[in-house]
Design an enzyme around this catalytic site. Structure first.
Site, PDB file in Angstrom:
ATOM      1  N   GLY A  18       2.458  -7.162   0.244  1.00  0.00           N
ATOM      2  CA  GLY A  18       1.845  -7.714   1.457  1.00  0.00           C
ATOM      3  C   GLY A  18       1.621  -9.209   1.381  1.00  0.00           C
ATOM      4  N   ASP A  19       1.165  -9.757   2.513  1.00  0.00           N
ATOM      5  CA  ASP A  19       0.806 -11.177   2.611  1.00  0.00           C
ATOM      6  C   ASP A  19       1.959 -12.129   2.308  1.00  0.00           C
ATOM      7  OD1 ASP A  19      -1.762 -10.267   3.139  1.00  0.00           O
ATOM      8  OD2 ASP A  19      -2.342 -10.330   1.017  1.00  0.00           O
ATOM      9  N   LYS A  22       4.581 -12.103   7.194  1.00  0.00           N
ATOM     10  CA  LYS A  22       5.095 -11.285   8.311  1.00  0.00           C
ATOM     11  C   LYS A  22       4.635 -11.886   9.640  1.00  0.00           C
ATOM     12  CE  LYS A  22       3.105  -7.679   6.471  1.00  0.00           C
ATOM     13  NZ  LYS A  22       2.732  -8.166   5.143  1.00  0.00           N
ATOM     14  N   LYS A  24       3.982 -15.002  10.403  1.00  0.00           N
ATOM     15  CA  LYS A  24       4.801 -16.169  10.740  1.00  0.00           C
ATOM     16  C   LYS A  24       6.139 -15.734  11.331  1.00  0.00           C
ATOM     17  CE  LYS A  24       7.675 -19.859   9.045  1.00  0.00           C
ATOM     18  NZ  LYS A  24       7.894 -21.062   8.295  1.00  0.00           N
ATOM     19  N   GLY A  46      -3.734  -8.500   7.646  1.00  0.00           N
ATOM     20  CA  GLY A  46      -4.179  -9.815   8.097  1.00  0.00           C
ATOM     21  C   GLY A  46      -2.941 -10.661   8.227  1.00  0.00           C
ATOM     22  N   HIS A  47      -2.509 -10.889   9.457  1.00  0.00           N
ATOM     23  CA  HIS A  47      -1.254 -11.614   9.687  1.00  0.00           C
ATOM     24  C   HIS A  47      -1.568 -12.971  10.304  1.00  0.00           C
ATOM     25  CE1 HIS A  47       1.079  -7.541   9.837  1.00  0.00           C
ATOM     26  NE2 HIS A  47       0.476  -7.761   8.698  1.00  0.00           N
ATOM     27  N   GLN A 250       1.391  -4.528   5.560  1.00  0.00           N
ATOM     28  CA  GLN A 250       1.370  -4.345   4.101  1.00  0.00           C
ATOM     29  C   GLN A 250       2.766  -4.631   3.521  1.00  0.00           C
ATOM     30  OE1 GLN A 250      -0.403  -1.588   6.035  1.00  0.00           O
ATOM     31  NE2 GLN A 250      -1.916  -3.180   5.924  1.00  0.00           N
ATOM     32  N   ARG A 362     -10.720 -12.298  -0.267  1.00  0.00           N
ATOM     33  CA  ARG A 362     -10.633 -12.157  -1.728  1.00  0.00           C
ATOM     34  C   ARG A 362      -9.516 -13.045  -2.282  1.00  0.00           C
ATOM     35  NH1 ARG A 362      -9.794  -5.800  -2.516  1.00  0.00           N
ATOM     36  NH2 ARG A 362      -8.569  -6.119  -0.624  1.00  0.00           N
ATOM     37  N   PRO A 363      -9.683 -13.534  -3.532  1.00  0.00           N
ATOM     38  CA  PRO A 363      -8.578 -14.297  -4.116  1.00  0.00           C
ATOM     39  C   PRO A 363      -7.400 -13.360  -4.374  1.00  0.00           C
ATOM     40  CG  PRO A 363     -10.355 -13.998  -5.713  1.00  0.00           C
ATOM     41  CD  PRO A 363     -10.841 -13.428  -4.418  1.00  0.00           C
ATOM     42  N   ARG A 364      -6.207 -13.780  -4.019  1.00  0.00           N
ATOM     43  CA  ARG A 364      -5.023 -12.966  -4.319  1.00  0.00           C
ATOM     44  C   ARG A 364      -4.566 -13.285  -5.739  1.00  0.00           C
ATOM     45  NH1 ARG A 364      -2.176 -14.776   1.297  1.00  0.00           N
ATOM     46  NH2 ARG A 364      -3.355 -13.436   2.696  1.00  0.00           N
ATOM     47  N   VAL A 485       9.609 -22.943   4.390  1.00  0.00           N
ATOM     48  CA  VAL A 485       9.132 -24.067   3.576  1.00  0.00           C
ATOM     49  C   VAL A 485       7.753 -24.566   4.014  1.00  0.00           C
ATOM     50  CG1 VAL A 485      11.452 -24.800   2.886  1.00  0.00           C
ATOM     51  CG2 VAL A 485      10.476 -25.693   5.014  1.00  0.00           C
ATOM     52  N   GLY A 486       7.075 -23.774   4.823  1.00  0.00           N
ATOM     53  CA  GLY A 486       5.728 -24.138   5.274  1.00  0.00           C
ATOM     54  C   GLY A 486       5.259 -23.096   6.263  1.00  0.00           C
TER      55      GLY A 486
HETATM   56  P1  GDP Z   1       1.285 -11.458   6.205  1.00  0.00           P
HETATM   57  O1  GDP Z   1       0.183 -10.503   5.927  1.00  0.00           O
HETATM   58  O2  GDP Z   1       2.587 -11.032   5.612  1.00  0.00           O
HETATM   59  O3  GDP Z   1       1.425 -11.792   7.670  1.00  0.00           O
HETATM   60  O4  GDP Z   1       0.898 -12.812   5.478  1.00  0.00           O
HETATM   61  P2  GDP Z   1      -0.541 -13.529   5.513  1.00  0.00           P
HETATM   62  O5  GDP Z   1      -0.724 -14.153   6.845  1.00  0.00           O
HETATM   63  O6  GDP Z   1      -1.582 -12.618   5.014  1.00  0.00           O
HETATM   64  O7  GDP Z   1      -0.350 -14.618   4.376  1.00  0.00           O
HETATM   65  C1  GDP Z   1       0.675 -15.544   4.409  1.00  0.00           C
HETATM   66  C2  GDP Z   1       0.059 -16.946   4.380  1.00  0.00           C
HETATM   67  O8  GDP Z   1       1.065 -17.877   4.035  1.00  0.00           O
HETATM   68  C3  GDP Z   1      -0.450 -17.388   5.728  1.00  0.00           C
HETATM   69  O9  GDP Z   1      -1.566 -18.214   5.517  1.00  0.00           O
HETATM   70  C4  GDP Z   1       0.699 -18.192   6.313  1.00  0.00           C
HETATM   71  O10 GDP Z   1       0.270 -19.180   7.241  1.00  0.00           O
HETATM   72  C5  GDP Z   1       1.257 -18.828   5.074  1.00  0.00           C
HETATM   73  N1  GDP Z   1       2.704 -19.084   5.062  1.00  0.00           N
HETATM   74  C6  GDP Z   1       3.703 -18.334   5.583  1.00  0.00           C
HETATM   75  N2  GDP Z   1       4.906 -18.856   5.230  1.00  0.00           N
HETATM   76  C7  GDP Z   1       4.652 -19.933   4.480  1.00  0.00           C
HETATM   77  C8  GDP Z   1       5.475 -20.873   3.785  1.00  0.00           C
HETATM   78  O11 GDP Z   1       6.688 -20.797   3.784  1.00  0.00           O
HETATM   79  N3  GDP Z   1       4.828 -21.845   3.082  1.00  0.00           N
HETATM   80  C9  GDP Z   1       3.477 -21.957   3.039  1.00  0.00           C
HETATM   81  N4  GDP Z   1       2.942 -22.942   2.324  1.00  0.00           N
HETATM   82  N5  GDP Z   1       2.675 -21.088   3.663  1.00  0.00           N
HETATM   83  C10 GDP Z   1       3.261 -20.089   4.365  1.00  0.00           C
HETATM   84  P1  IMO Z   2      -0.850  -7.374   5.207  1.00  0.00           P
HETATM   85  O1  IMO Z   2      -0.270  -6.631   6.401  1.00  0.00           O
HETATM   86  C1  IMO Z   2      -2.198  -7.182   1.077  1.00  0.00           C
HETATM   87  C2  IMO Z   2      -4.150  -3.483  -0.204  1.00  0.00           C
HETATM   88  C3  IMO Z   2      -5.630  -3.569  -0.541  1.00  0.00           C
HETATM   89  C4  IMO Z   2      -5.725  -2.480  -1.596  1.00  0.00           C
HETATM   90  C5  IMO Z   2      -4.762  -1.411  -1.090  1.00  0.00           C
HETATM   91  C6  IMO Z   2      -5.444  -0.276  -0.333  1.00  0.00           C
HETATM   92  O2  IMO Z   2      -1.723  -8.498   5.568  1.00  0.00           O
HETATM   93  O3  IMO Z   2       0.256  -7.732   4.281  1.00  0.00           O
HETATM   94  P2  IMO Z   2      -6.526  -0.130   2.092  1.00  0.00           P
HETATM   95  O4  IMO Z   2      -7.640  -0.903   2.723  1.00  0.00           O
HETATM   96  O5  IMO Z   2      -5.232  -0.264   2.827  1.00  0.00           O
HETATM   97  O6  IMO Z   2      -6.863   1.292   1.818  1.00  0.00           O
HETATM   98  O7  IMO Z   2      -6.335  -0.802   0.642  1.00  0.00           O
HETATM   99  O8  IMO Z   2      -3.844  -2.090  -0.232  1.00  0.00           O
HETATM  100  N1  IMO Z   2      -3.785  -3.978   1.137  1.00  0.00           N
HETATM  101  C7  IMO Z   2      -3.169  -5.147   1.360  1.00  0.00           C
HETATM  102  N2  IMO Z   2      -2.816  -6.133   0.517  1.00  0.00           N
HETATM  103  N3  IMO Z   2      -1.895  -7.288   2.380  1.00  0.00           N
HETATM  104  C8  IMO Z   2      -2.209  -6.294   3.235  1.00  0.00           C
HETATM  105  O9  IMO Z   2      -1.813  -6.284   4.530  1.00  0.00           O
HETATM  106  C9  IMO Z   2      -2.920  -5.176   2.742  1.00  0.00           C
HETATM  107  N4  IMO Z   2      -3.408  -4.045   3.302  1.00  0.00           N
HETATM  108  C10 IMO Z   2      -3.917  -3.320   2.307  1.00  0.00           C
HETATM  109  O10 IMO Z   2      -5.972  -4.829  -1.038  1.00  0.00           O
HETATM  110  O11 IMO Z   2      -5.224  -2.959  -2.820  1.00  0.00           O
HETATM  111 MG    MG Z   3      -1.776 -10.495   5.182  1.00  0.00          MG
END
Ligand code: GDP
Ligand code: IMO
Ligand code: MG
Length: 497
Positions: A18-19, A22, A24, A46-47, A250, A362-364, A485-486
């Site tokens: 995850g994270d 997606k 973006k 959290g997108h 995720q 939380r810190p990743r 790249v950002g």
């Molecule tokens: P998601 O859960 O997959 O939608 O990702 P999150 O939004 O949780 O985390 C991705 C983070 O990286 C967000 O803060 C985005 O704004 C940021 N981000 C996405 N692509 C890039 C990139 O290429 N470079 C940098 N520096 N940040 C990015």
């Molecule tokens: P996005 O869509 C990162 C992780 C939690 C935990 C495990 C189970 O933003 O990428 P839950 O609350 O789903 O029962 O927790 O899954 N987790 C994520 N980690 N990005 C997410 O979503 C997540 N959704 C759940 O941290 O380890």
């Molecule tokens: Mg996320």
């Protein structure tokens, strides 16, 4: 858009934990799409979308919502754990930014997150000790448990208060058996949490105030009446005619079916689960783009992470309550990527990449890109990959890539294979009793040491970075289609133009 030429239905998913960006890329492809739909997870997601200096974070509303005013349809599909309180909150925040909701549809069949789910998620985690998963506390596990136990309530029940109440009574009878085992004071405290209506649903004698729940959820029914529909039927009619963008939540490694079980979420976050979660067939999806953070990766919550910078020390640190962006900044100040200490390198990458949970703060946990995991994950998505956050490593002198693992544990049977001390693994075995003995084998590359954020063409990327990308493509059998790249929409390189 050349990459999507001739395509009608595509999916954006994540190949890691995850994270990966997606949000973006759903926003990026939102320009192309007519319909954007989510089919998995819930408010655990959290997108983030960054537009100029404004950041939007979505938990439940699809990341295509910023195109609502242009007539694009956003859908929350049947497979999503639907928390009406979060949806209402998100809509009110978005309204303040001038966002419209003329074309937002909710599946009548999505399962509801109810106060008992939020309570159970939190109480089970607080009592799990070393078995805790590190959930987001959004009730996700308990909602899907009820779904499969056939005692869940759906969005449609919001429209029929009498039926809602009957089903709620039945569901709660079932839950009380479990809840009576827990400390009353702990329950009382959790029930005061703002995600649980700040005490609105609490009753000192029966734990739940059923009347209050029915009243509040009936209000949601009225509020969302215009949005609730049969989205499966809607999408089935549209498929092949309209441009449909499916938004994953995720990542494959968190999938209940294919992830690092038991440290996973409760839905199938692969493209298979996603298609099912919006009522489509997997073969309706003509292109799946799987995102990969590179050349580092992250994980939030518990579970194995063999390439984690600082290993156990980092896992423990990141799991400590109260550690967040501010406390880390206070403790470590500004850290460059020039760290010889692995733990500190992890903190530095986290700070540079702003890797703090979009849902929980939380810190990743951070670590090097892991090819045994990547080779495994793309089997569940496709070989078409988007690399994100590459710019984060611009100032890193040395880049390491995990090419395989050495298994260092006792003899262990995995299906038709026997692992022995010293066995080499090119592809991951997701079993936690294997992962804890997997020692990464690295290949080291010189860093490219220049800023790539302003680059928009593949040919302009530093040769050292191109070499790394080529190596990963060959080793993992993937094709990198896009390089990010950002965080901004335009900070994107389409590899083939
Ligand atoms: P998601 O859960 O997959 O939608 O990702 P999150 O939004 O949780 O985390 C991705 C983070 O990286 C967000 O803060 C985005 O704004 C940021 N981000 C996405 N692509 C890039 C990139 O290429 N470079 C940098 N520096 N940040 C990015
Ligand atoms: P996005 O869509 C990162 C992780 C939690 C935990 C495990 C189970 O933003 O990428 P839950 O609350 O789903 O029962 O927790 O899954 N987790 C994520 N980690 N990005 C997410 O979503 C997540 N959704 C759940 O941290 O380890
Ligand atoms: Mg996320």
């Amino acid at each position: 858009m050349k990459l999507l030429k001739g395509k009608k239905t595509i999916a954006v998913v994540c190949n890691q934990w995850g994270d990966t960006g997606k949000g973006k890329f759903v926003d990026y492809f939102g320009e192309w799409a007519d319909i954007i739909a989510r089919g998995t997870g819930g408010a655990n997601a959290g997108h983030t979308i960054r537009l100029g200096n404004k950041e939007h974070i979505f938990h439940l509303i699809p990341s295509g919502i910023l195109y609502d005013a242009k007539g694009k349809i956003n859908i929350i599909g049947n497979g999503v754990a639907f928390d009406p309180a979060v949806v209402e909150h998100e809509m009110s925040l978005l309204k303040k930014s001038g966002c419209s909701f003329k074309n937002l549809l909710f599946s009548k069949d999505a399962h509801l997150v109810l106060p008992q789910h939020l309570l159970l998620d939190r109480i089970k985690e607080s009592k799990a000790g070393s078995d805790k998963i590190g959930t987001t506390g959004r009730g996700i596990g308990p909602v899907y448990e009820d779904h499969y136990a056939r005692i869940g309530l759906t969005v449609n029940d919001l429209l029929n208060p009498k039926i809602f109440e009957e089903k709620l009574q039945r569901n709660l009878r079932n839950k009380m058996v479990v809840l009576r085992q827990y400390d009353k004071n702990v329950i009382k405290k959790i029930m005061q949490h703002e995600h649980l209506g700040s005490g609105l649903f609490y009753d000192a004698k029966n734990i739940f105030n059923i009347d209050a729940i029915v009243k509040e959820y009936t209000r949601y029914g009225k509020l969302f009446k215009k949005n609730i529909t049969d989205t499966d039927a809607f999408l089935r009619k549209a498929v092949g005619k309209k441009k449909i963008l499916l938004e994953g939540a995720q990542g494959n490694l968190l999938s209940i079916d294919h992830g690092t079980y038991p440290f996973v979420t409760a839905s199938d976050c692969t493209v298979q689960g996603l298609a099912k979660g919006v009522g489509l067939r997997e073969n309706d999806v003509e292109m799946t783009l799987g995102i990969v953070k590179a050349p580092f990766m992250t994980r939030v919550g518990e579970g194995a992470f063999p390439t984690e910078f600082g290993g156990e020390e980092s896992a423990k640190w990141c799991g400590t309550p109260g550690i967040n962006k501010e406390t880390e900044k206070e403790k470590f100040g500004d850290l460059s990527l020039d760290q010889t200490d692995d733990f500190k390198l992890g903190v530095a990458v986290r700070m540079k990449g702003d890797e703090y949970g979009a849902t929980t703060g939380r810190p990743r946990r951070t670590g090097w890109l892991d090819l045994p995991f990547l080779r495994y994950s793309v089997q569940y998505s496709s070989s078409d990959v988007i690399f994100t956050k590459v710019d984060v490593m611009d100032t890193c002198k040395e880049i390491k890539i995990c090419v395989a693992y050495e298994y260092t544990g006792p003899e262990y049977i995995v299906g038709d294979k026997v692992l022995k001390n010293g066995s080499r693994l090119n592809i991951v075995v997701t079993d936690k009793d294997v992962l804890k003995y997997c020692k990464p084998i690295y290949k080291t590359f010189p860093g490219w040491l220049s800023s790539i954020r302003n680059l928009r063409k593949m040919k302009d990327l530093p040769q050292k970075l191109k070499n790394i990308i080529k190596f990963i493509e060959k080793e993992a059998g993937i094709k990198v289609r896009i390089i990010s790249v950002g965080p901004d929409r335009e900070e994107t390189i389409m590899v083939d133009g």
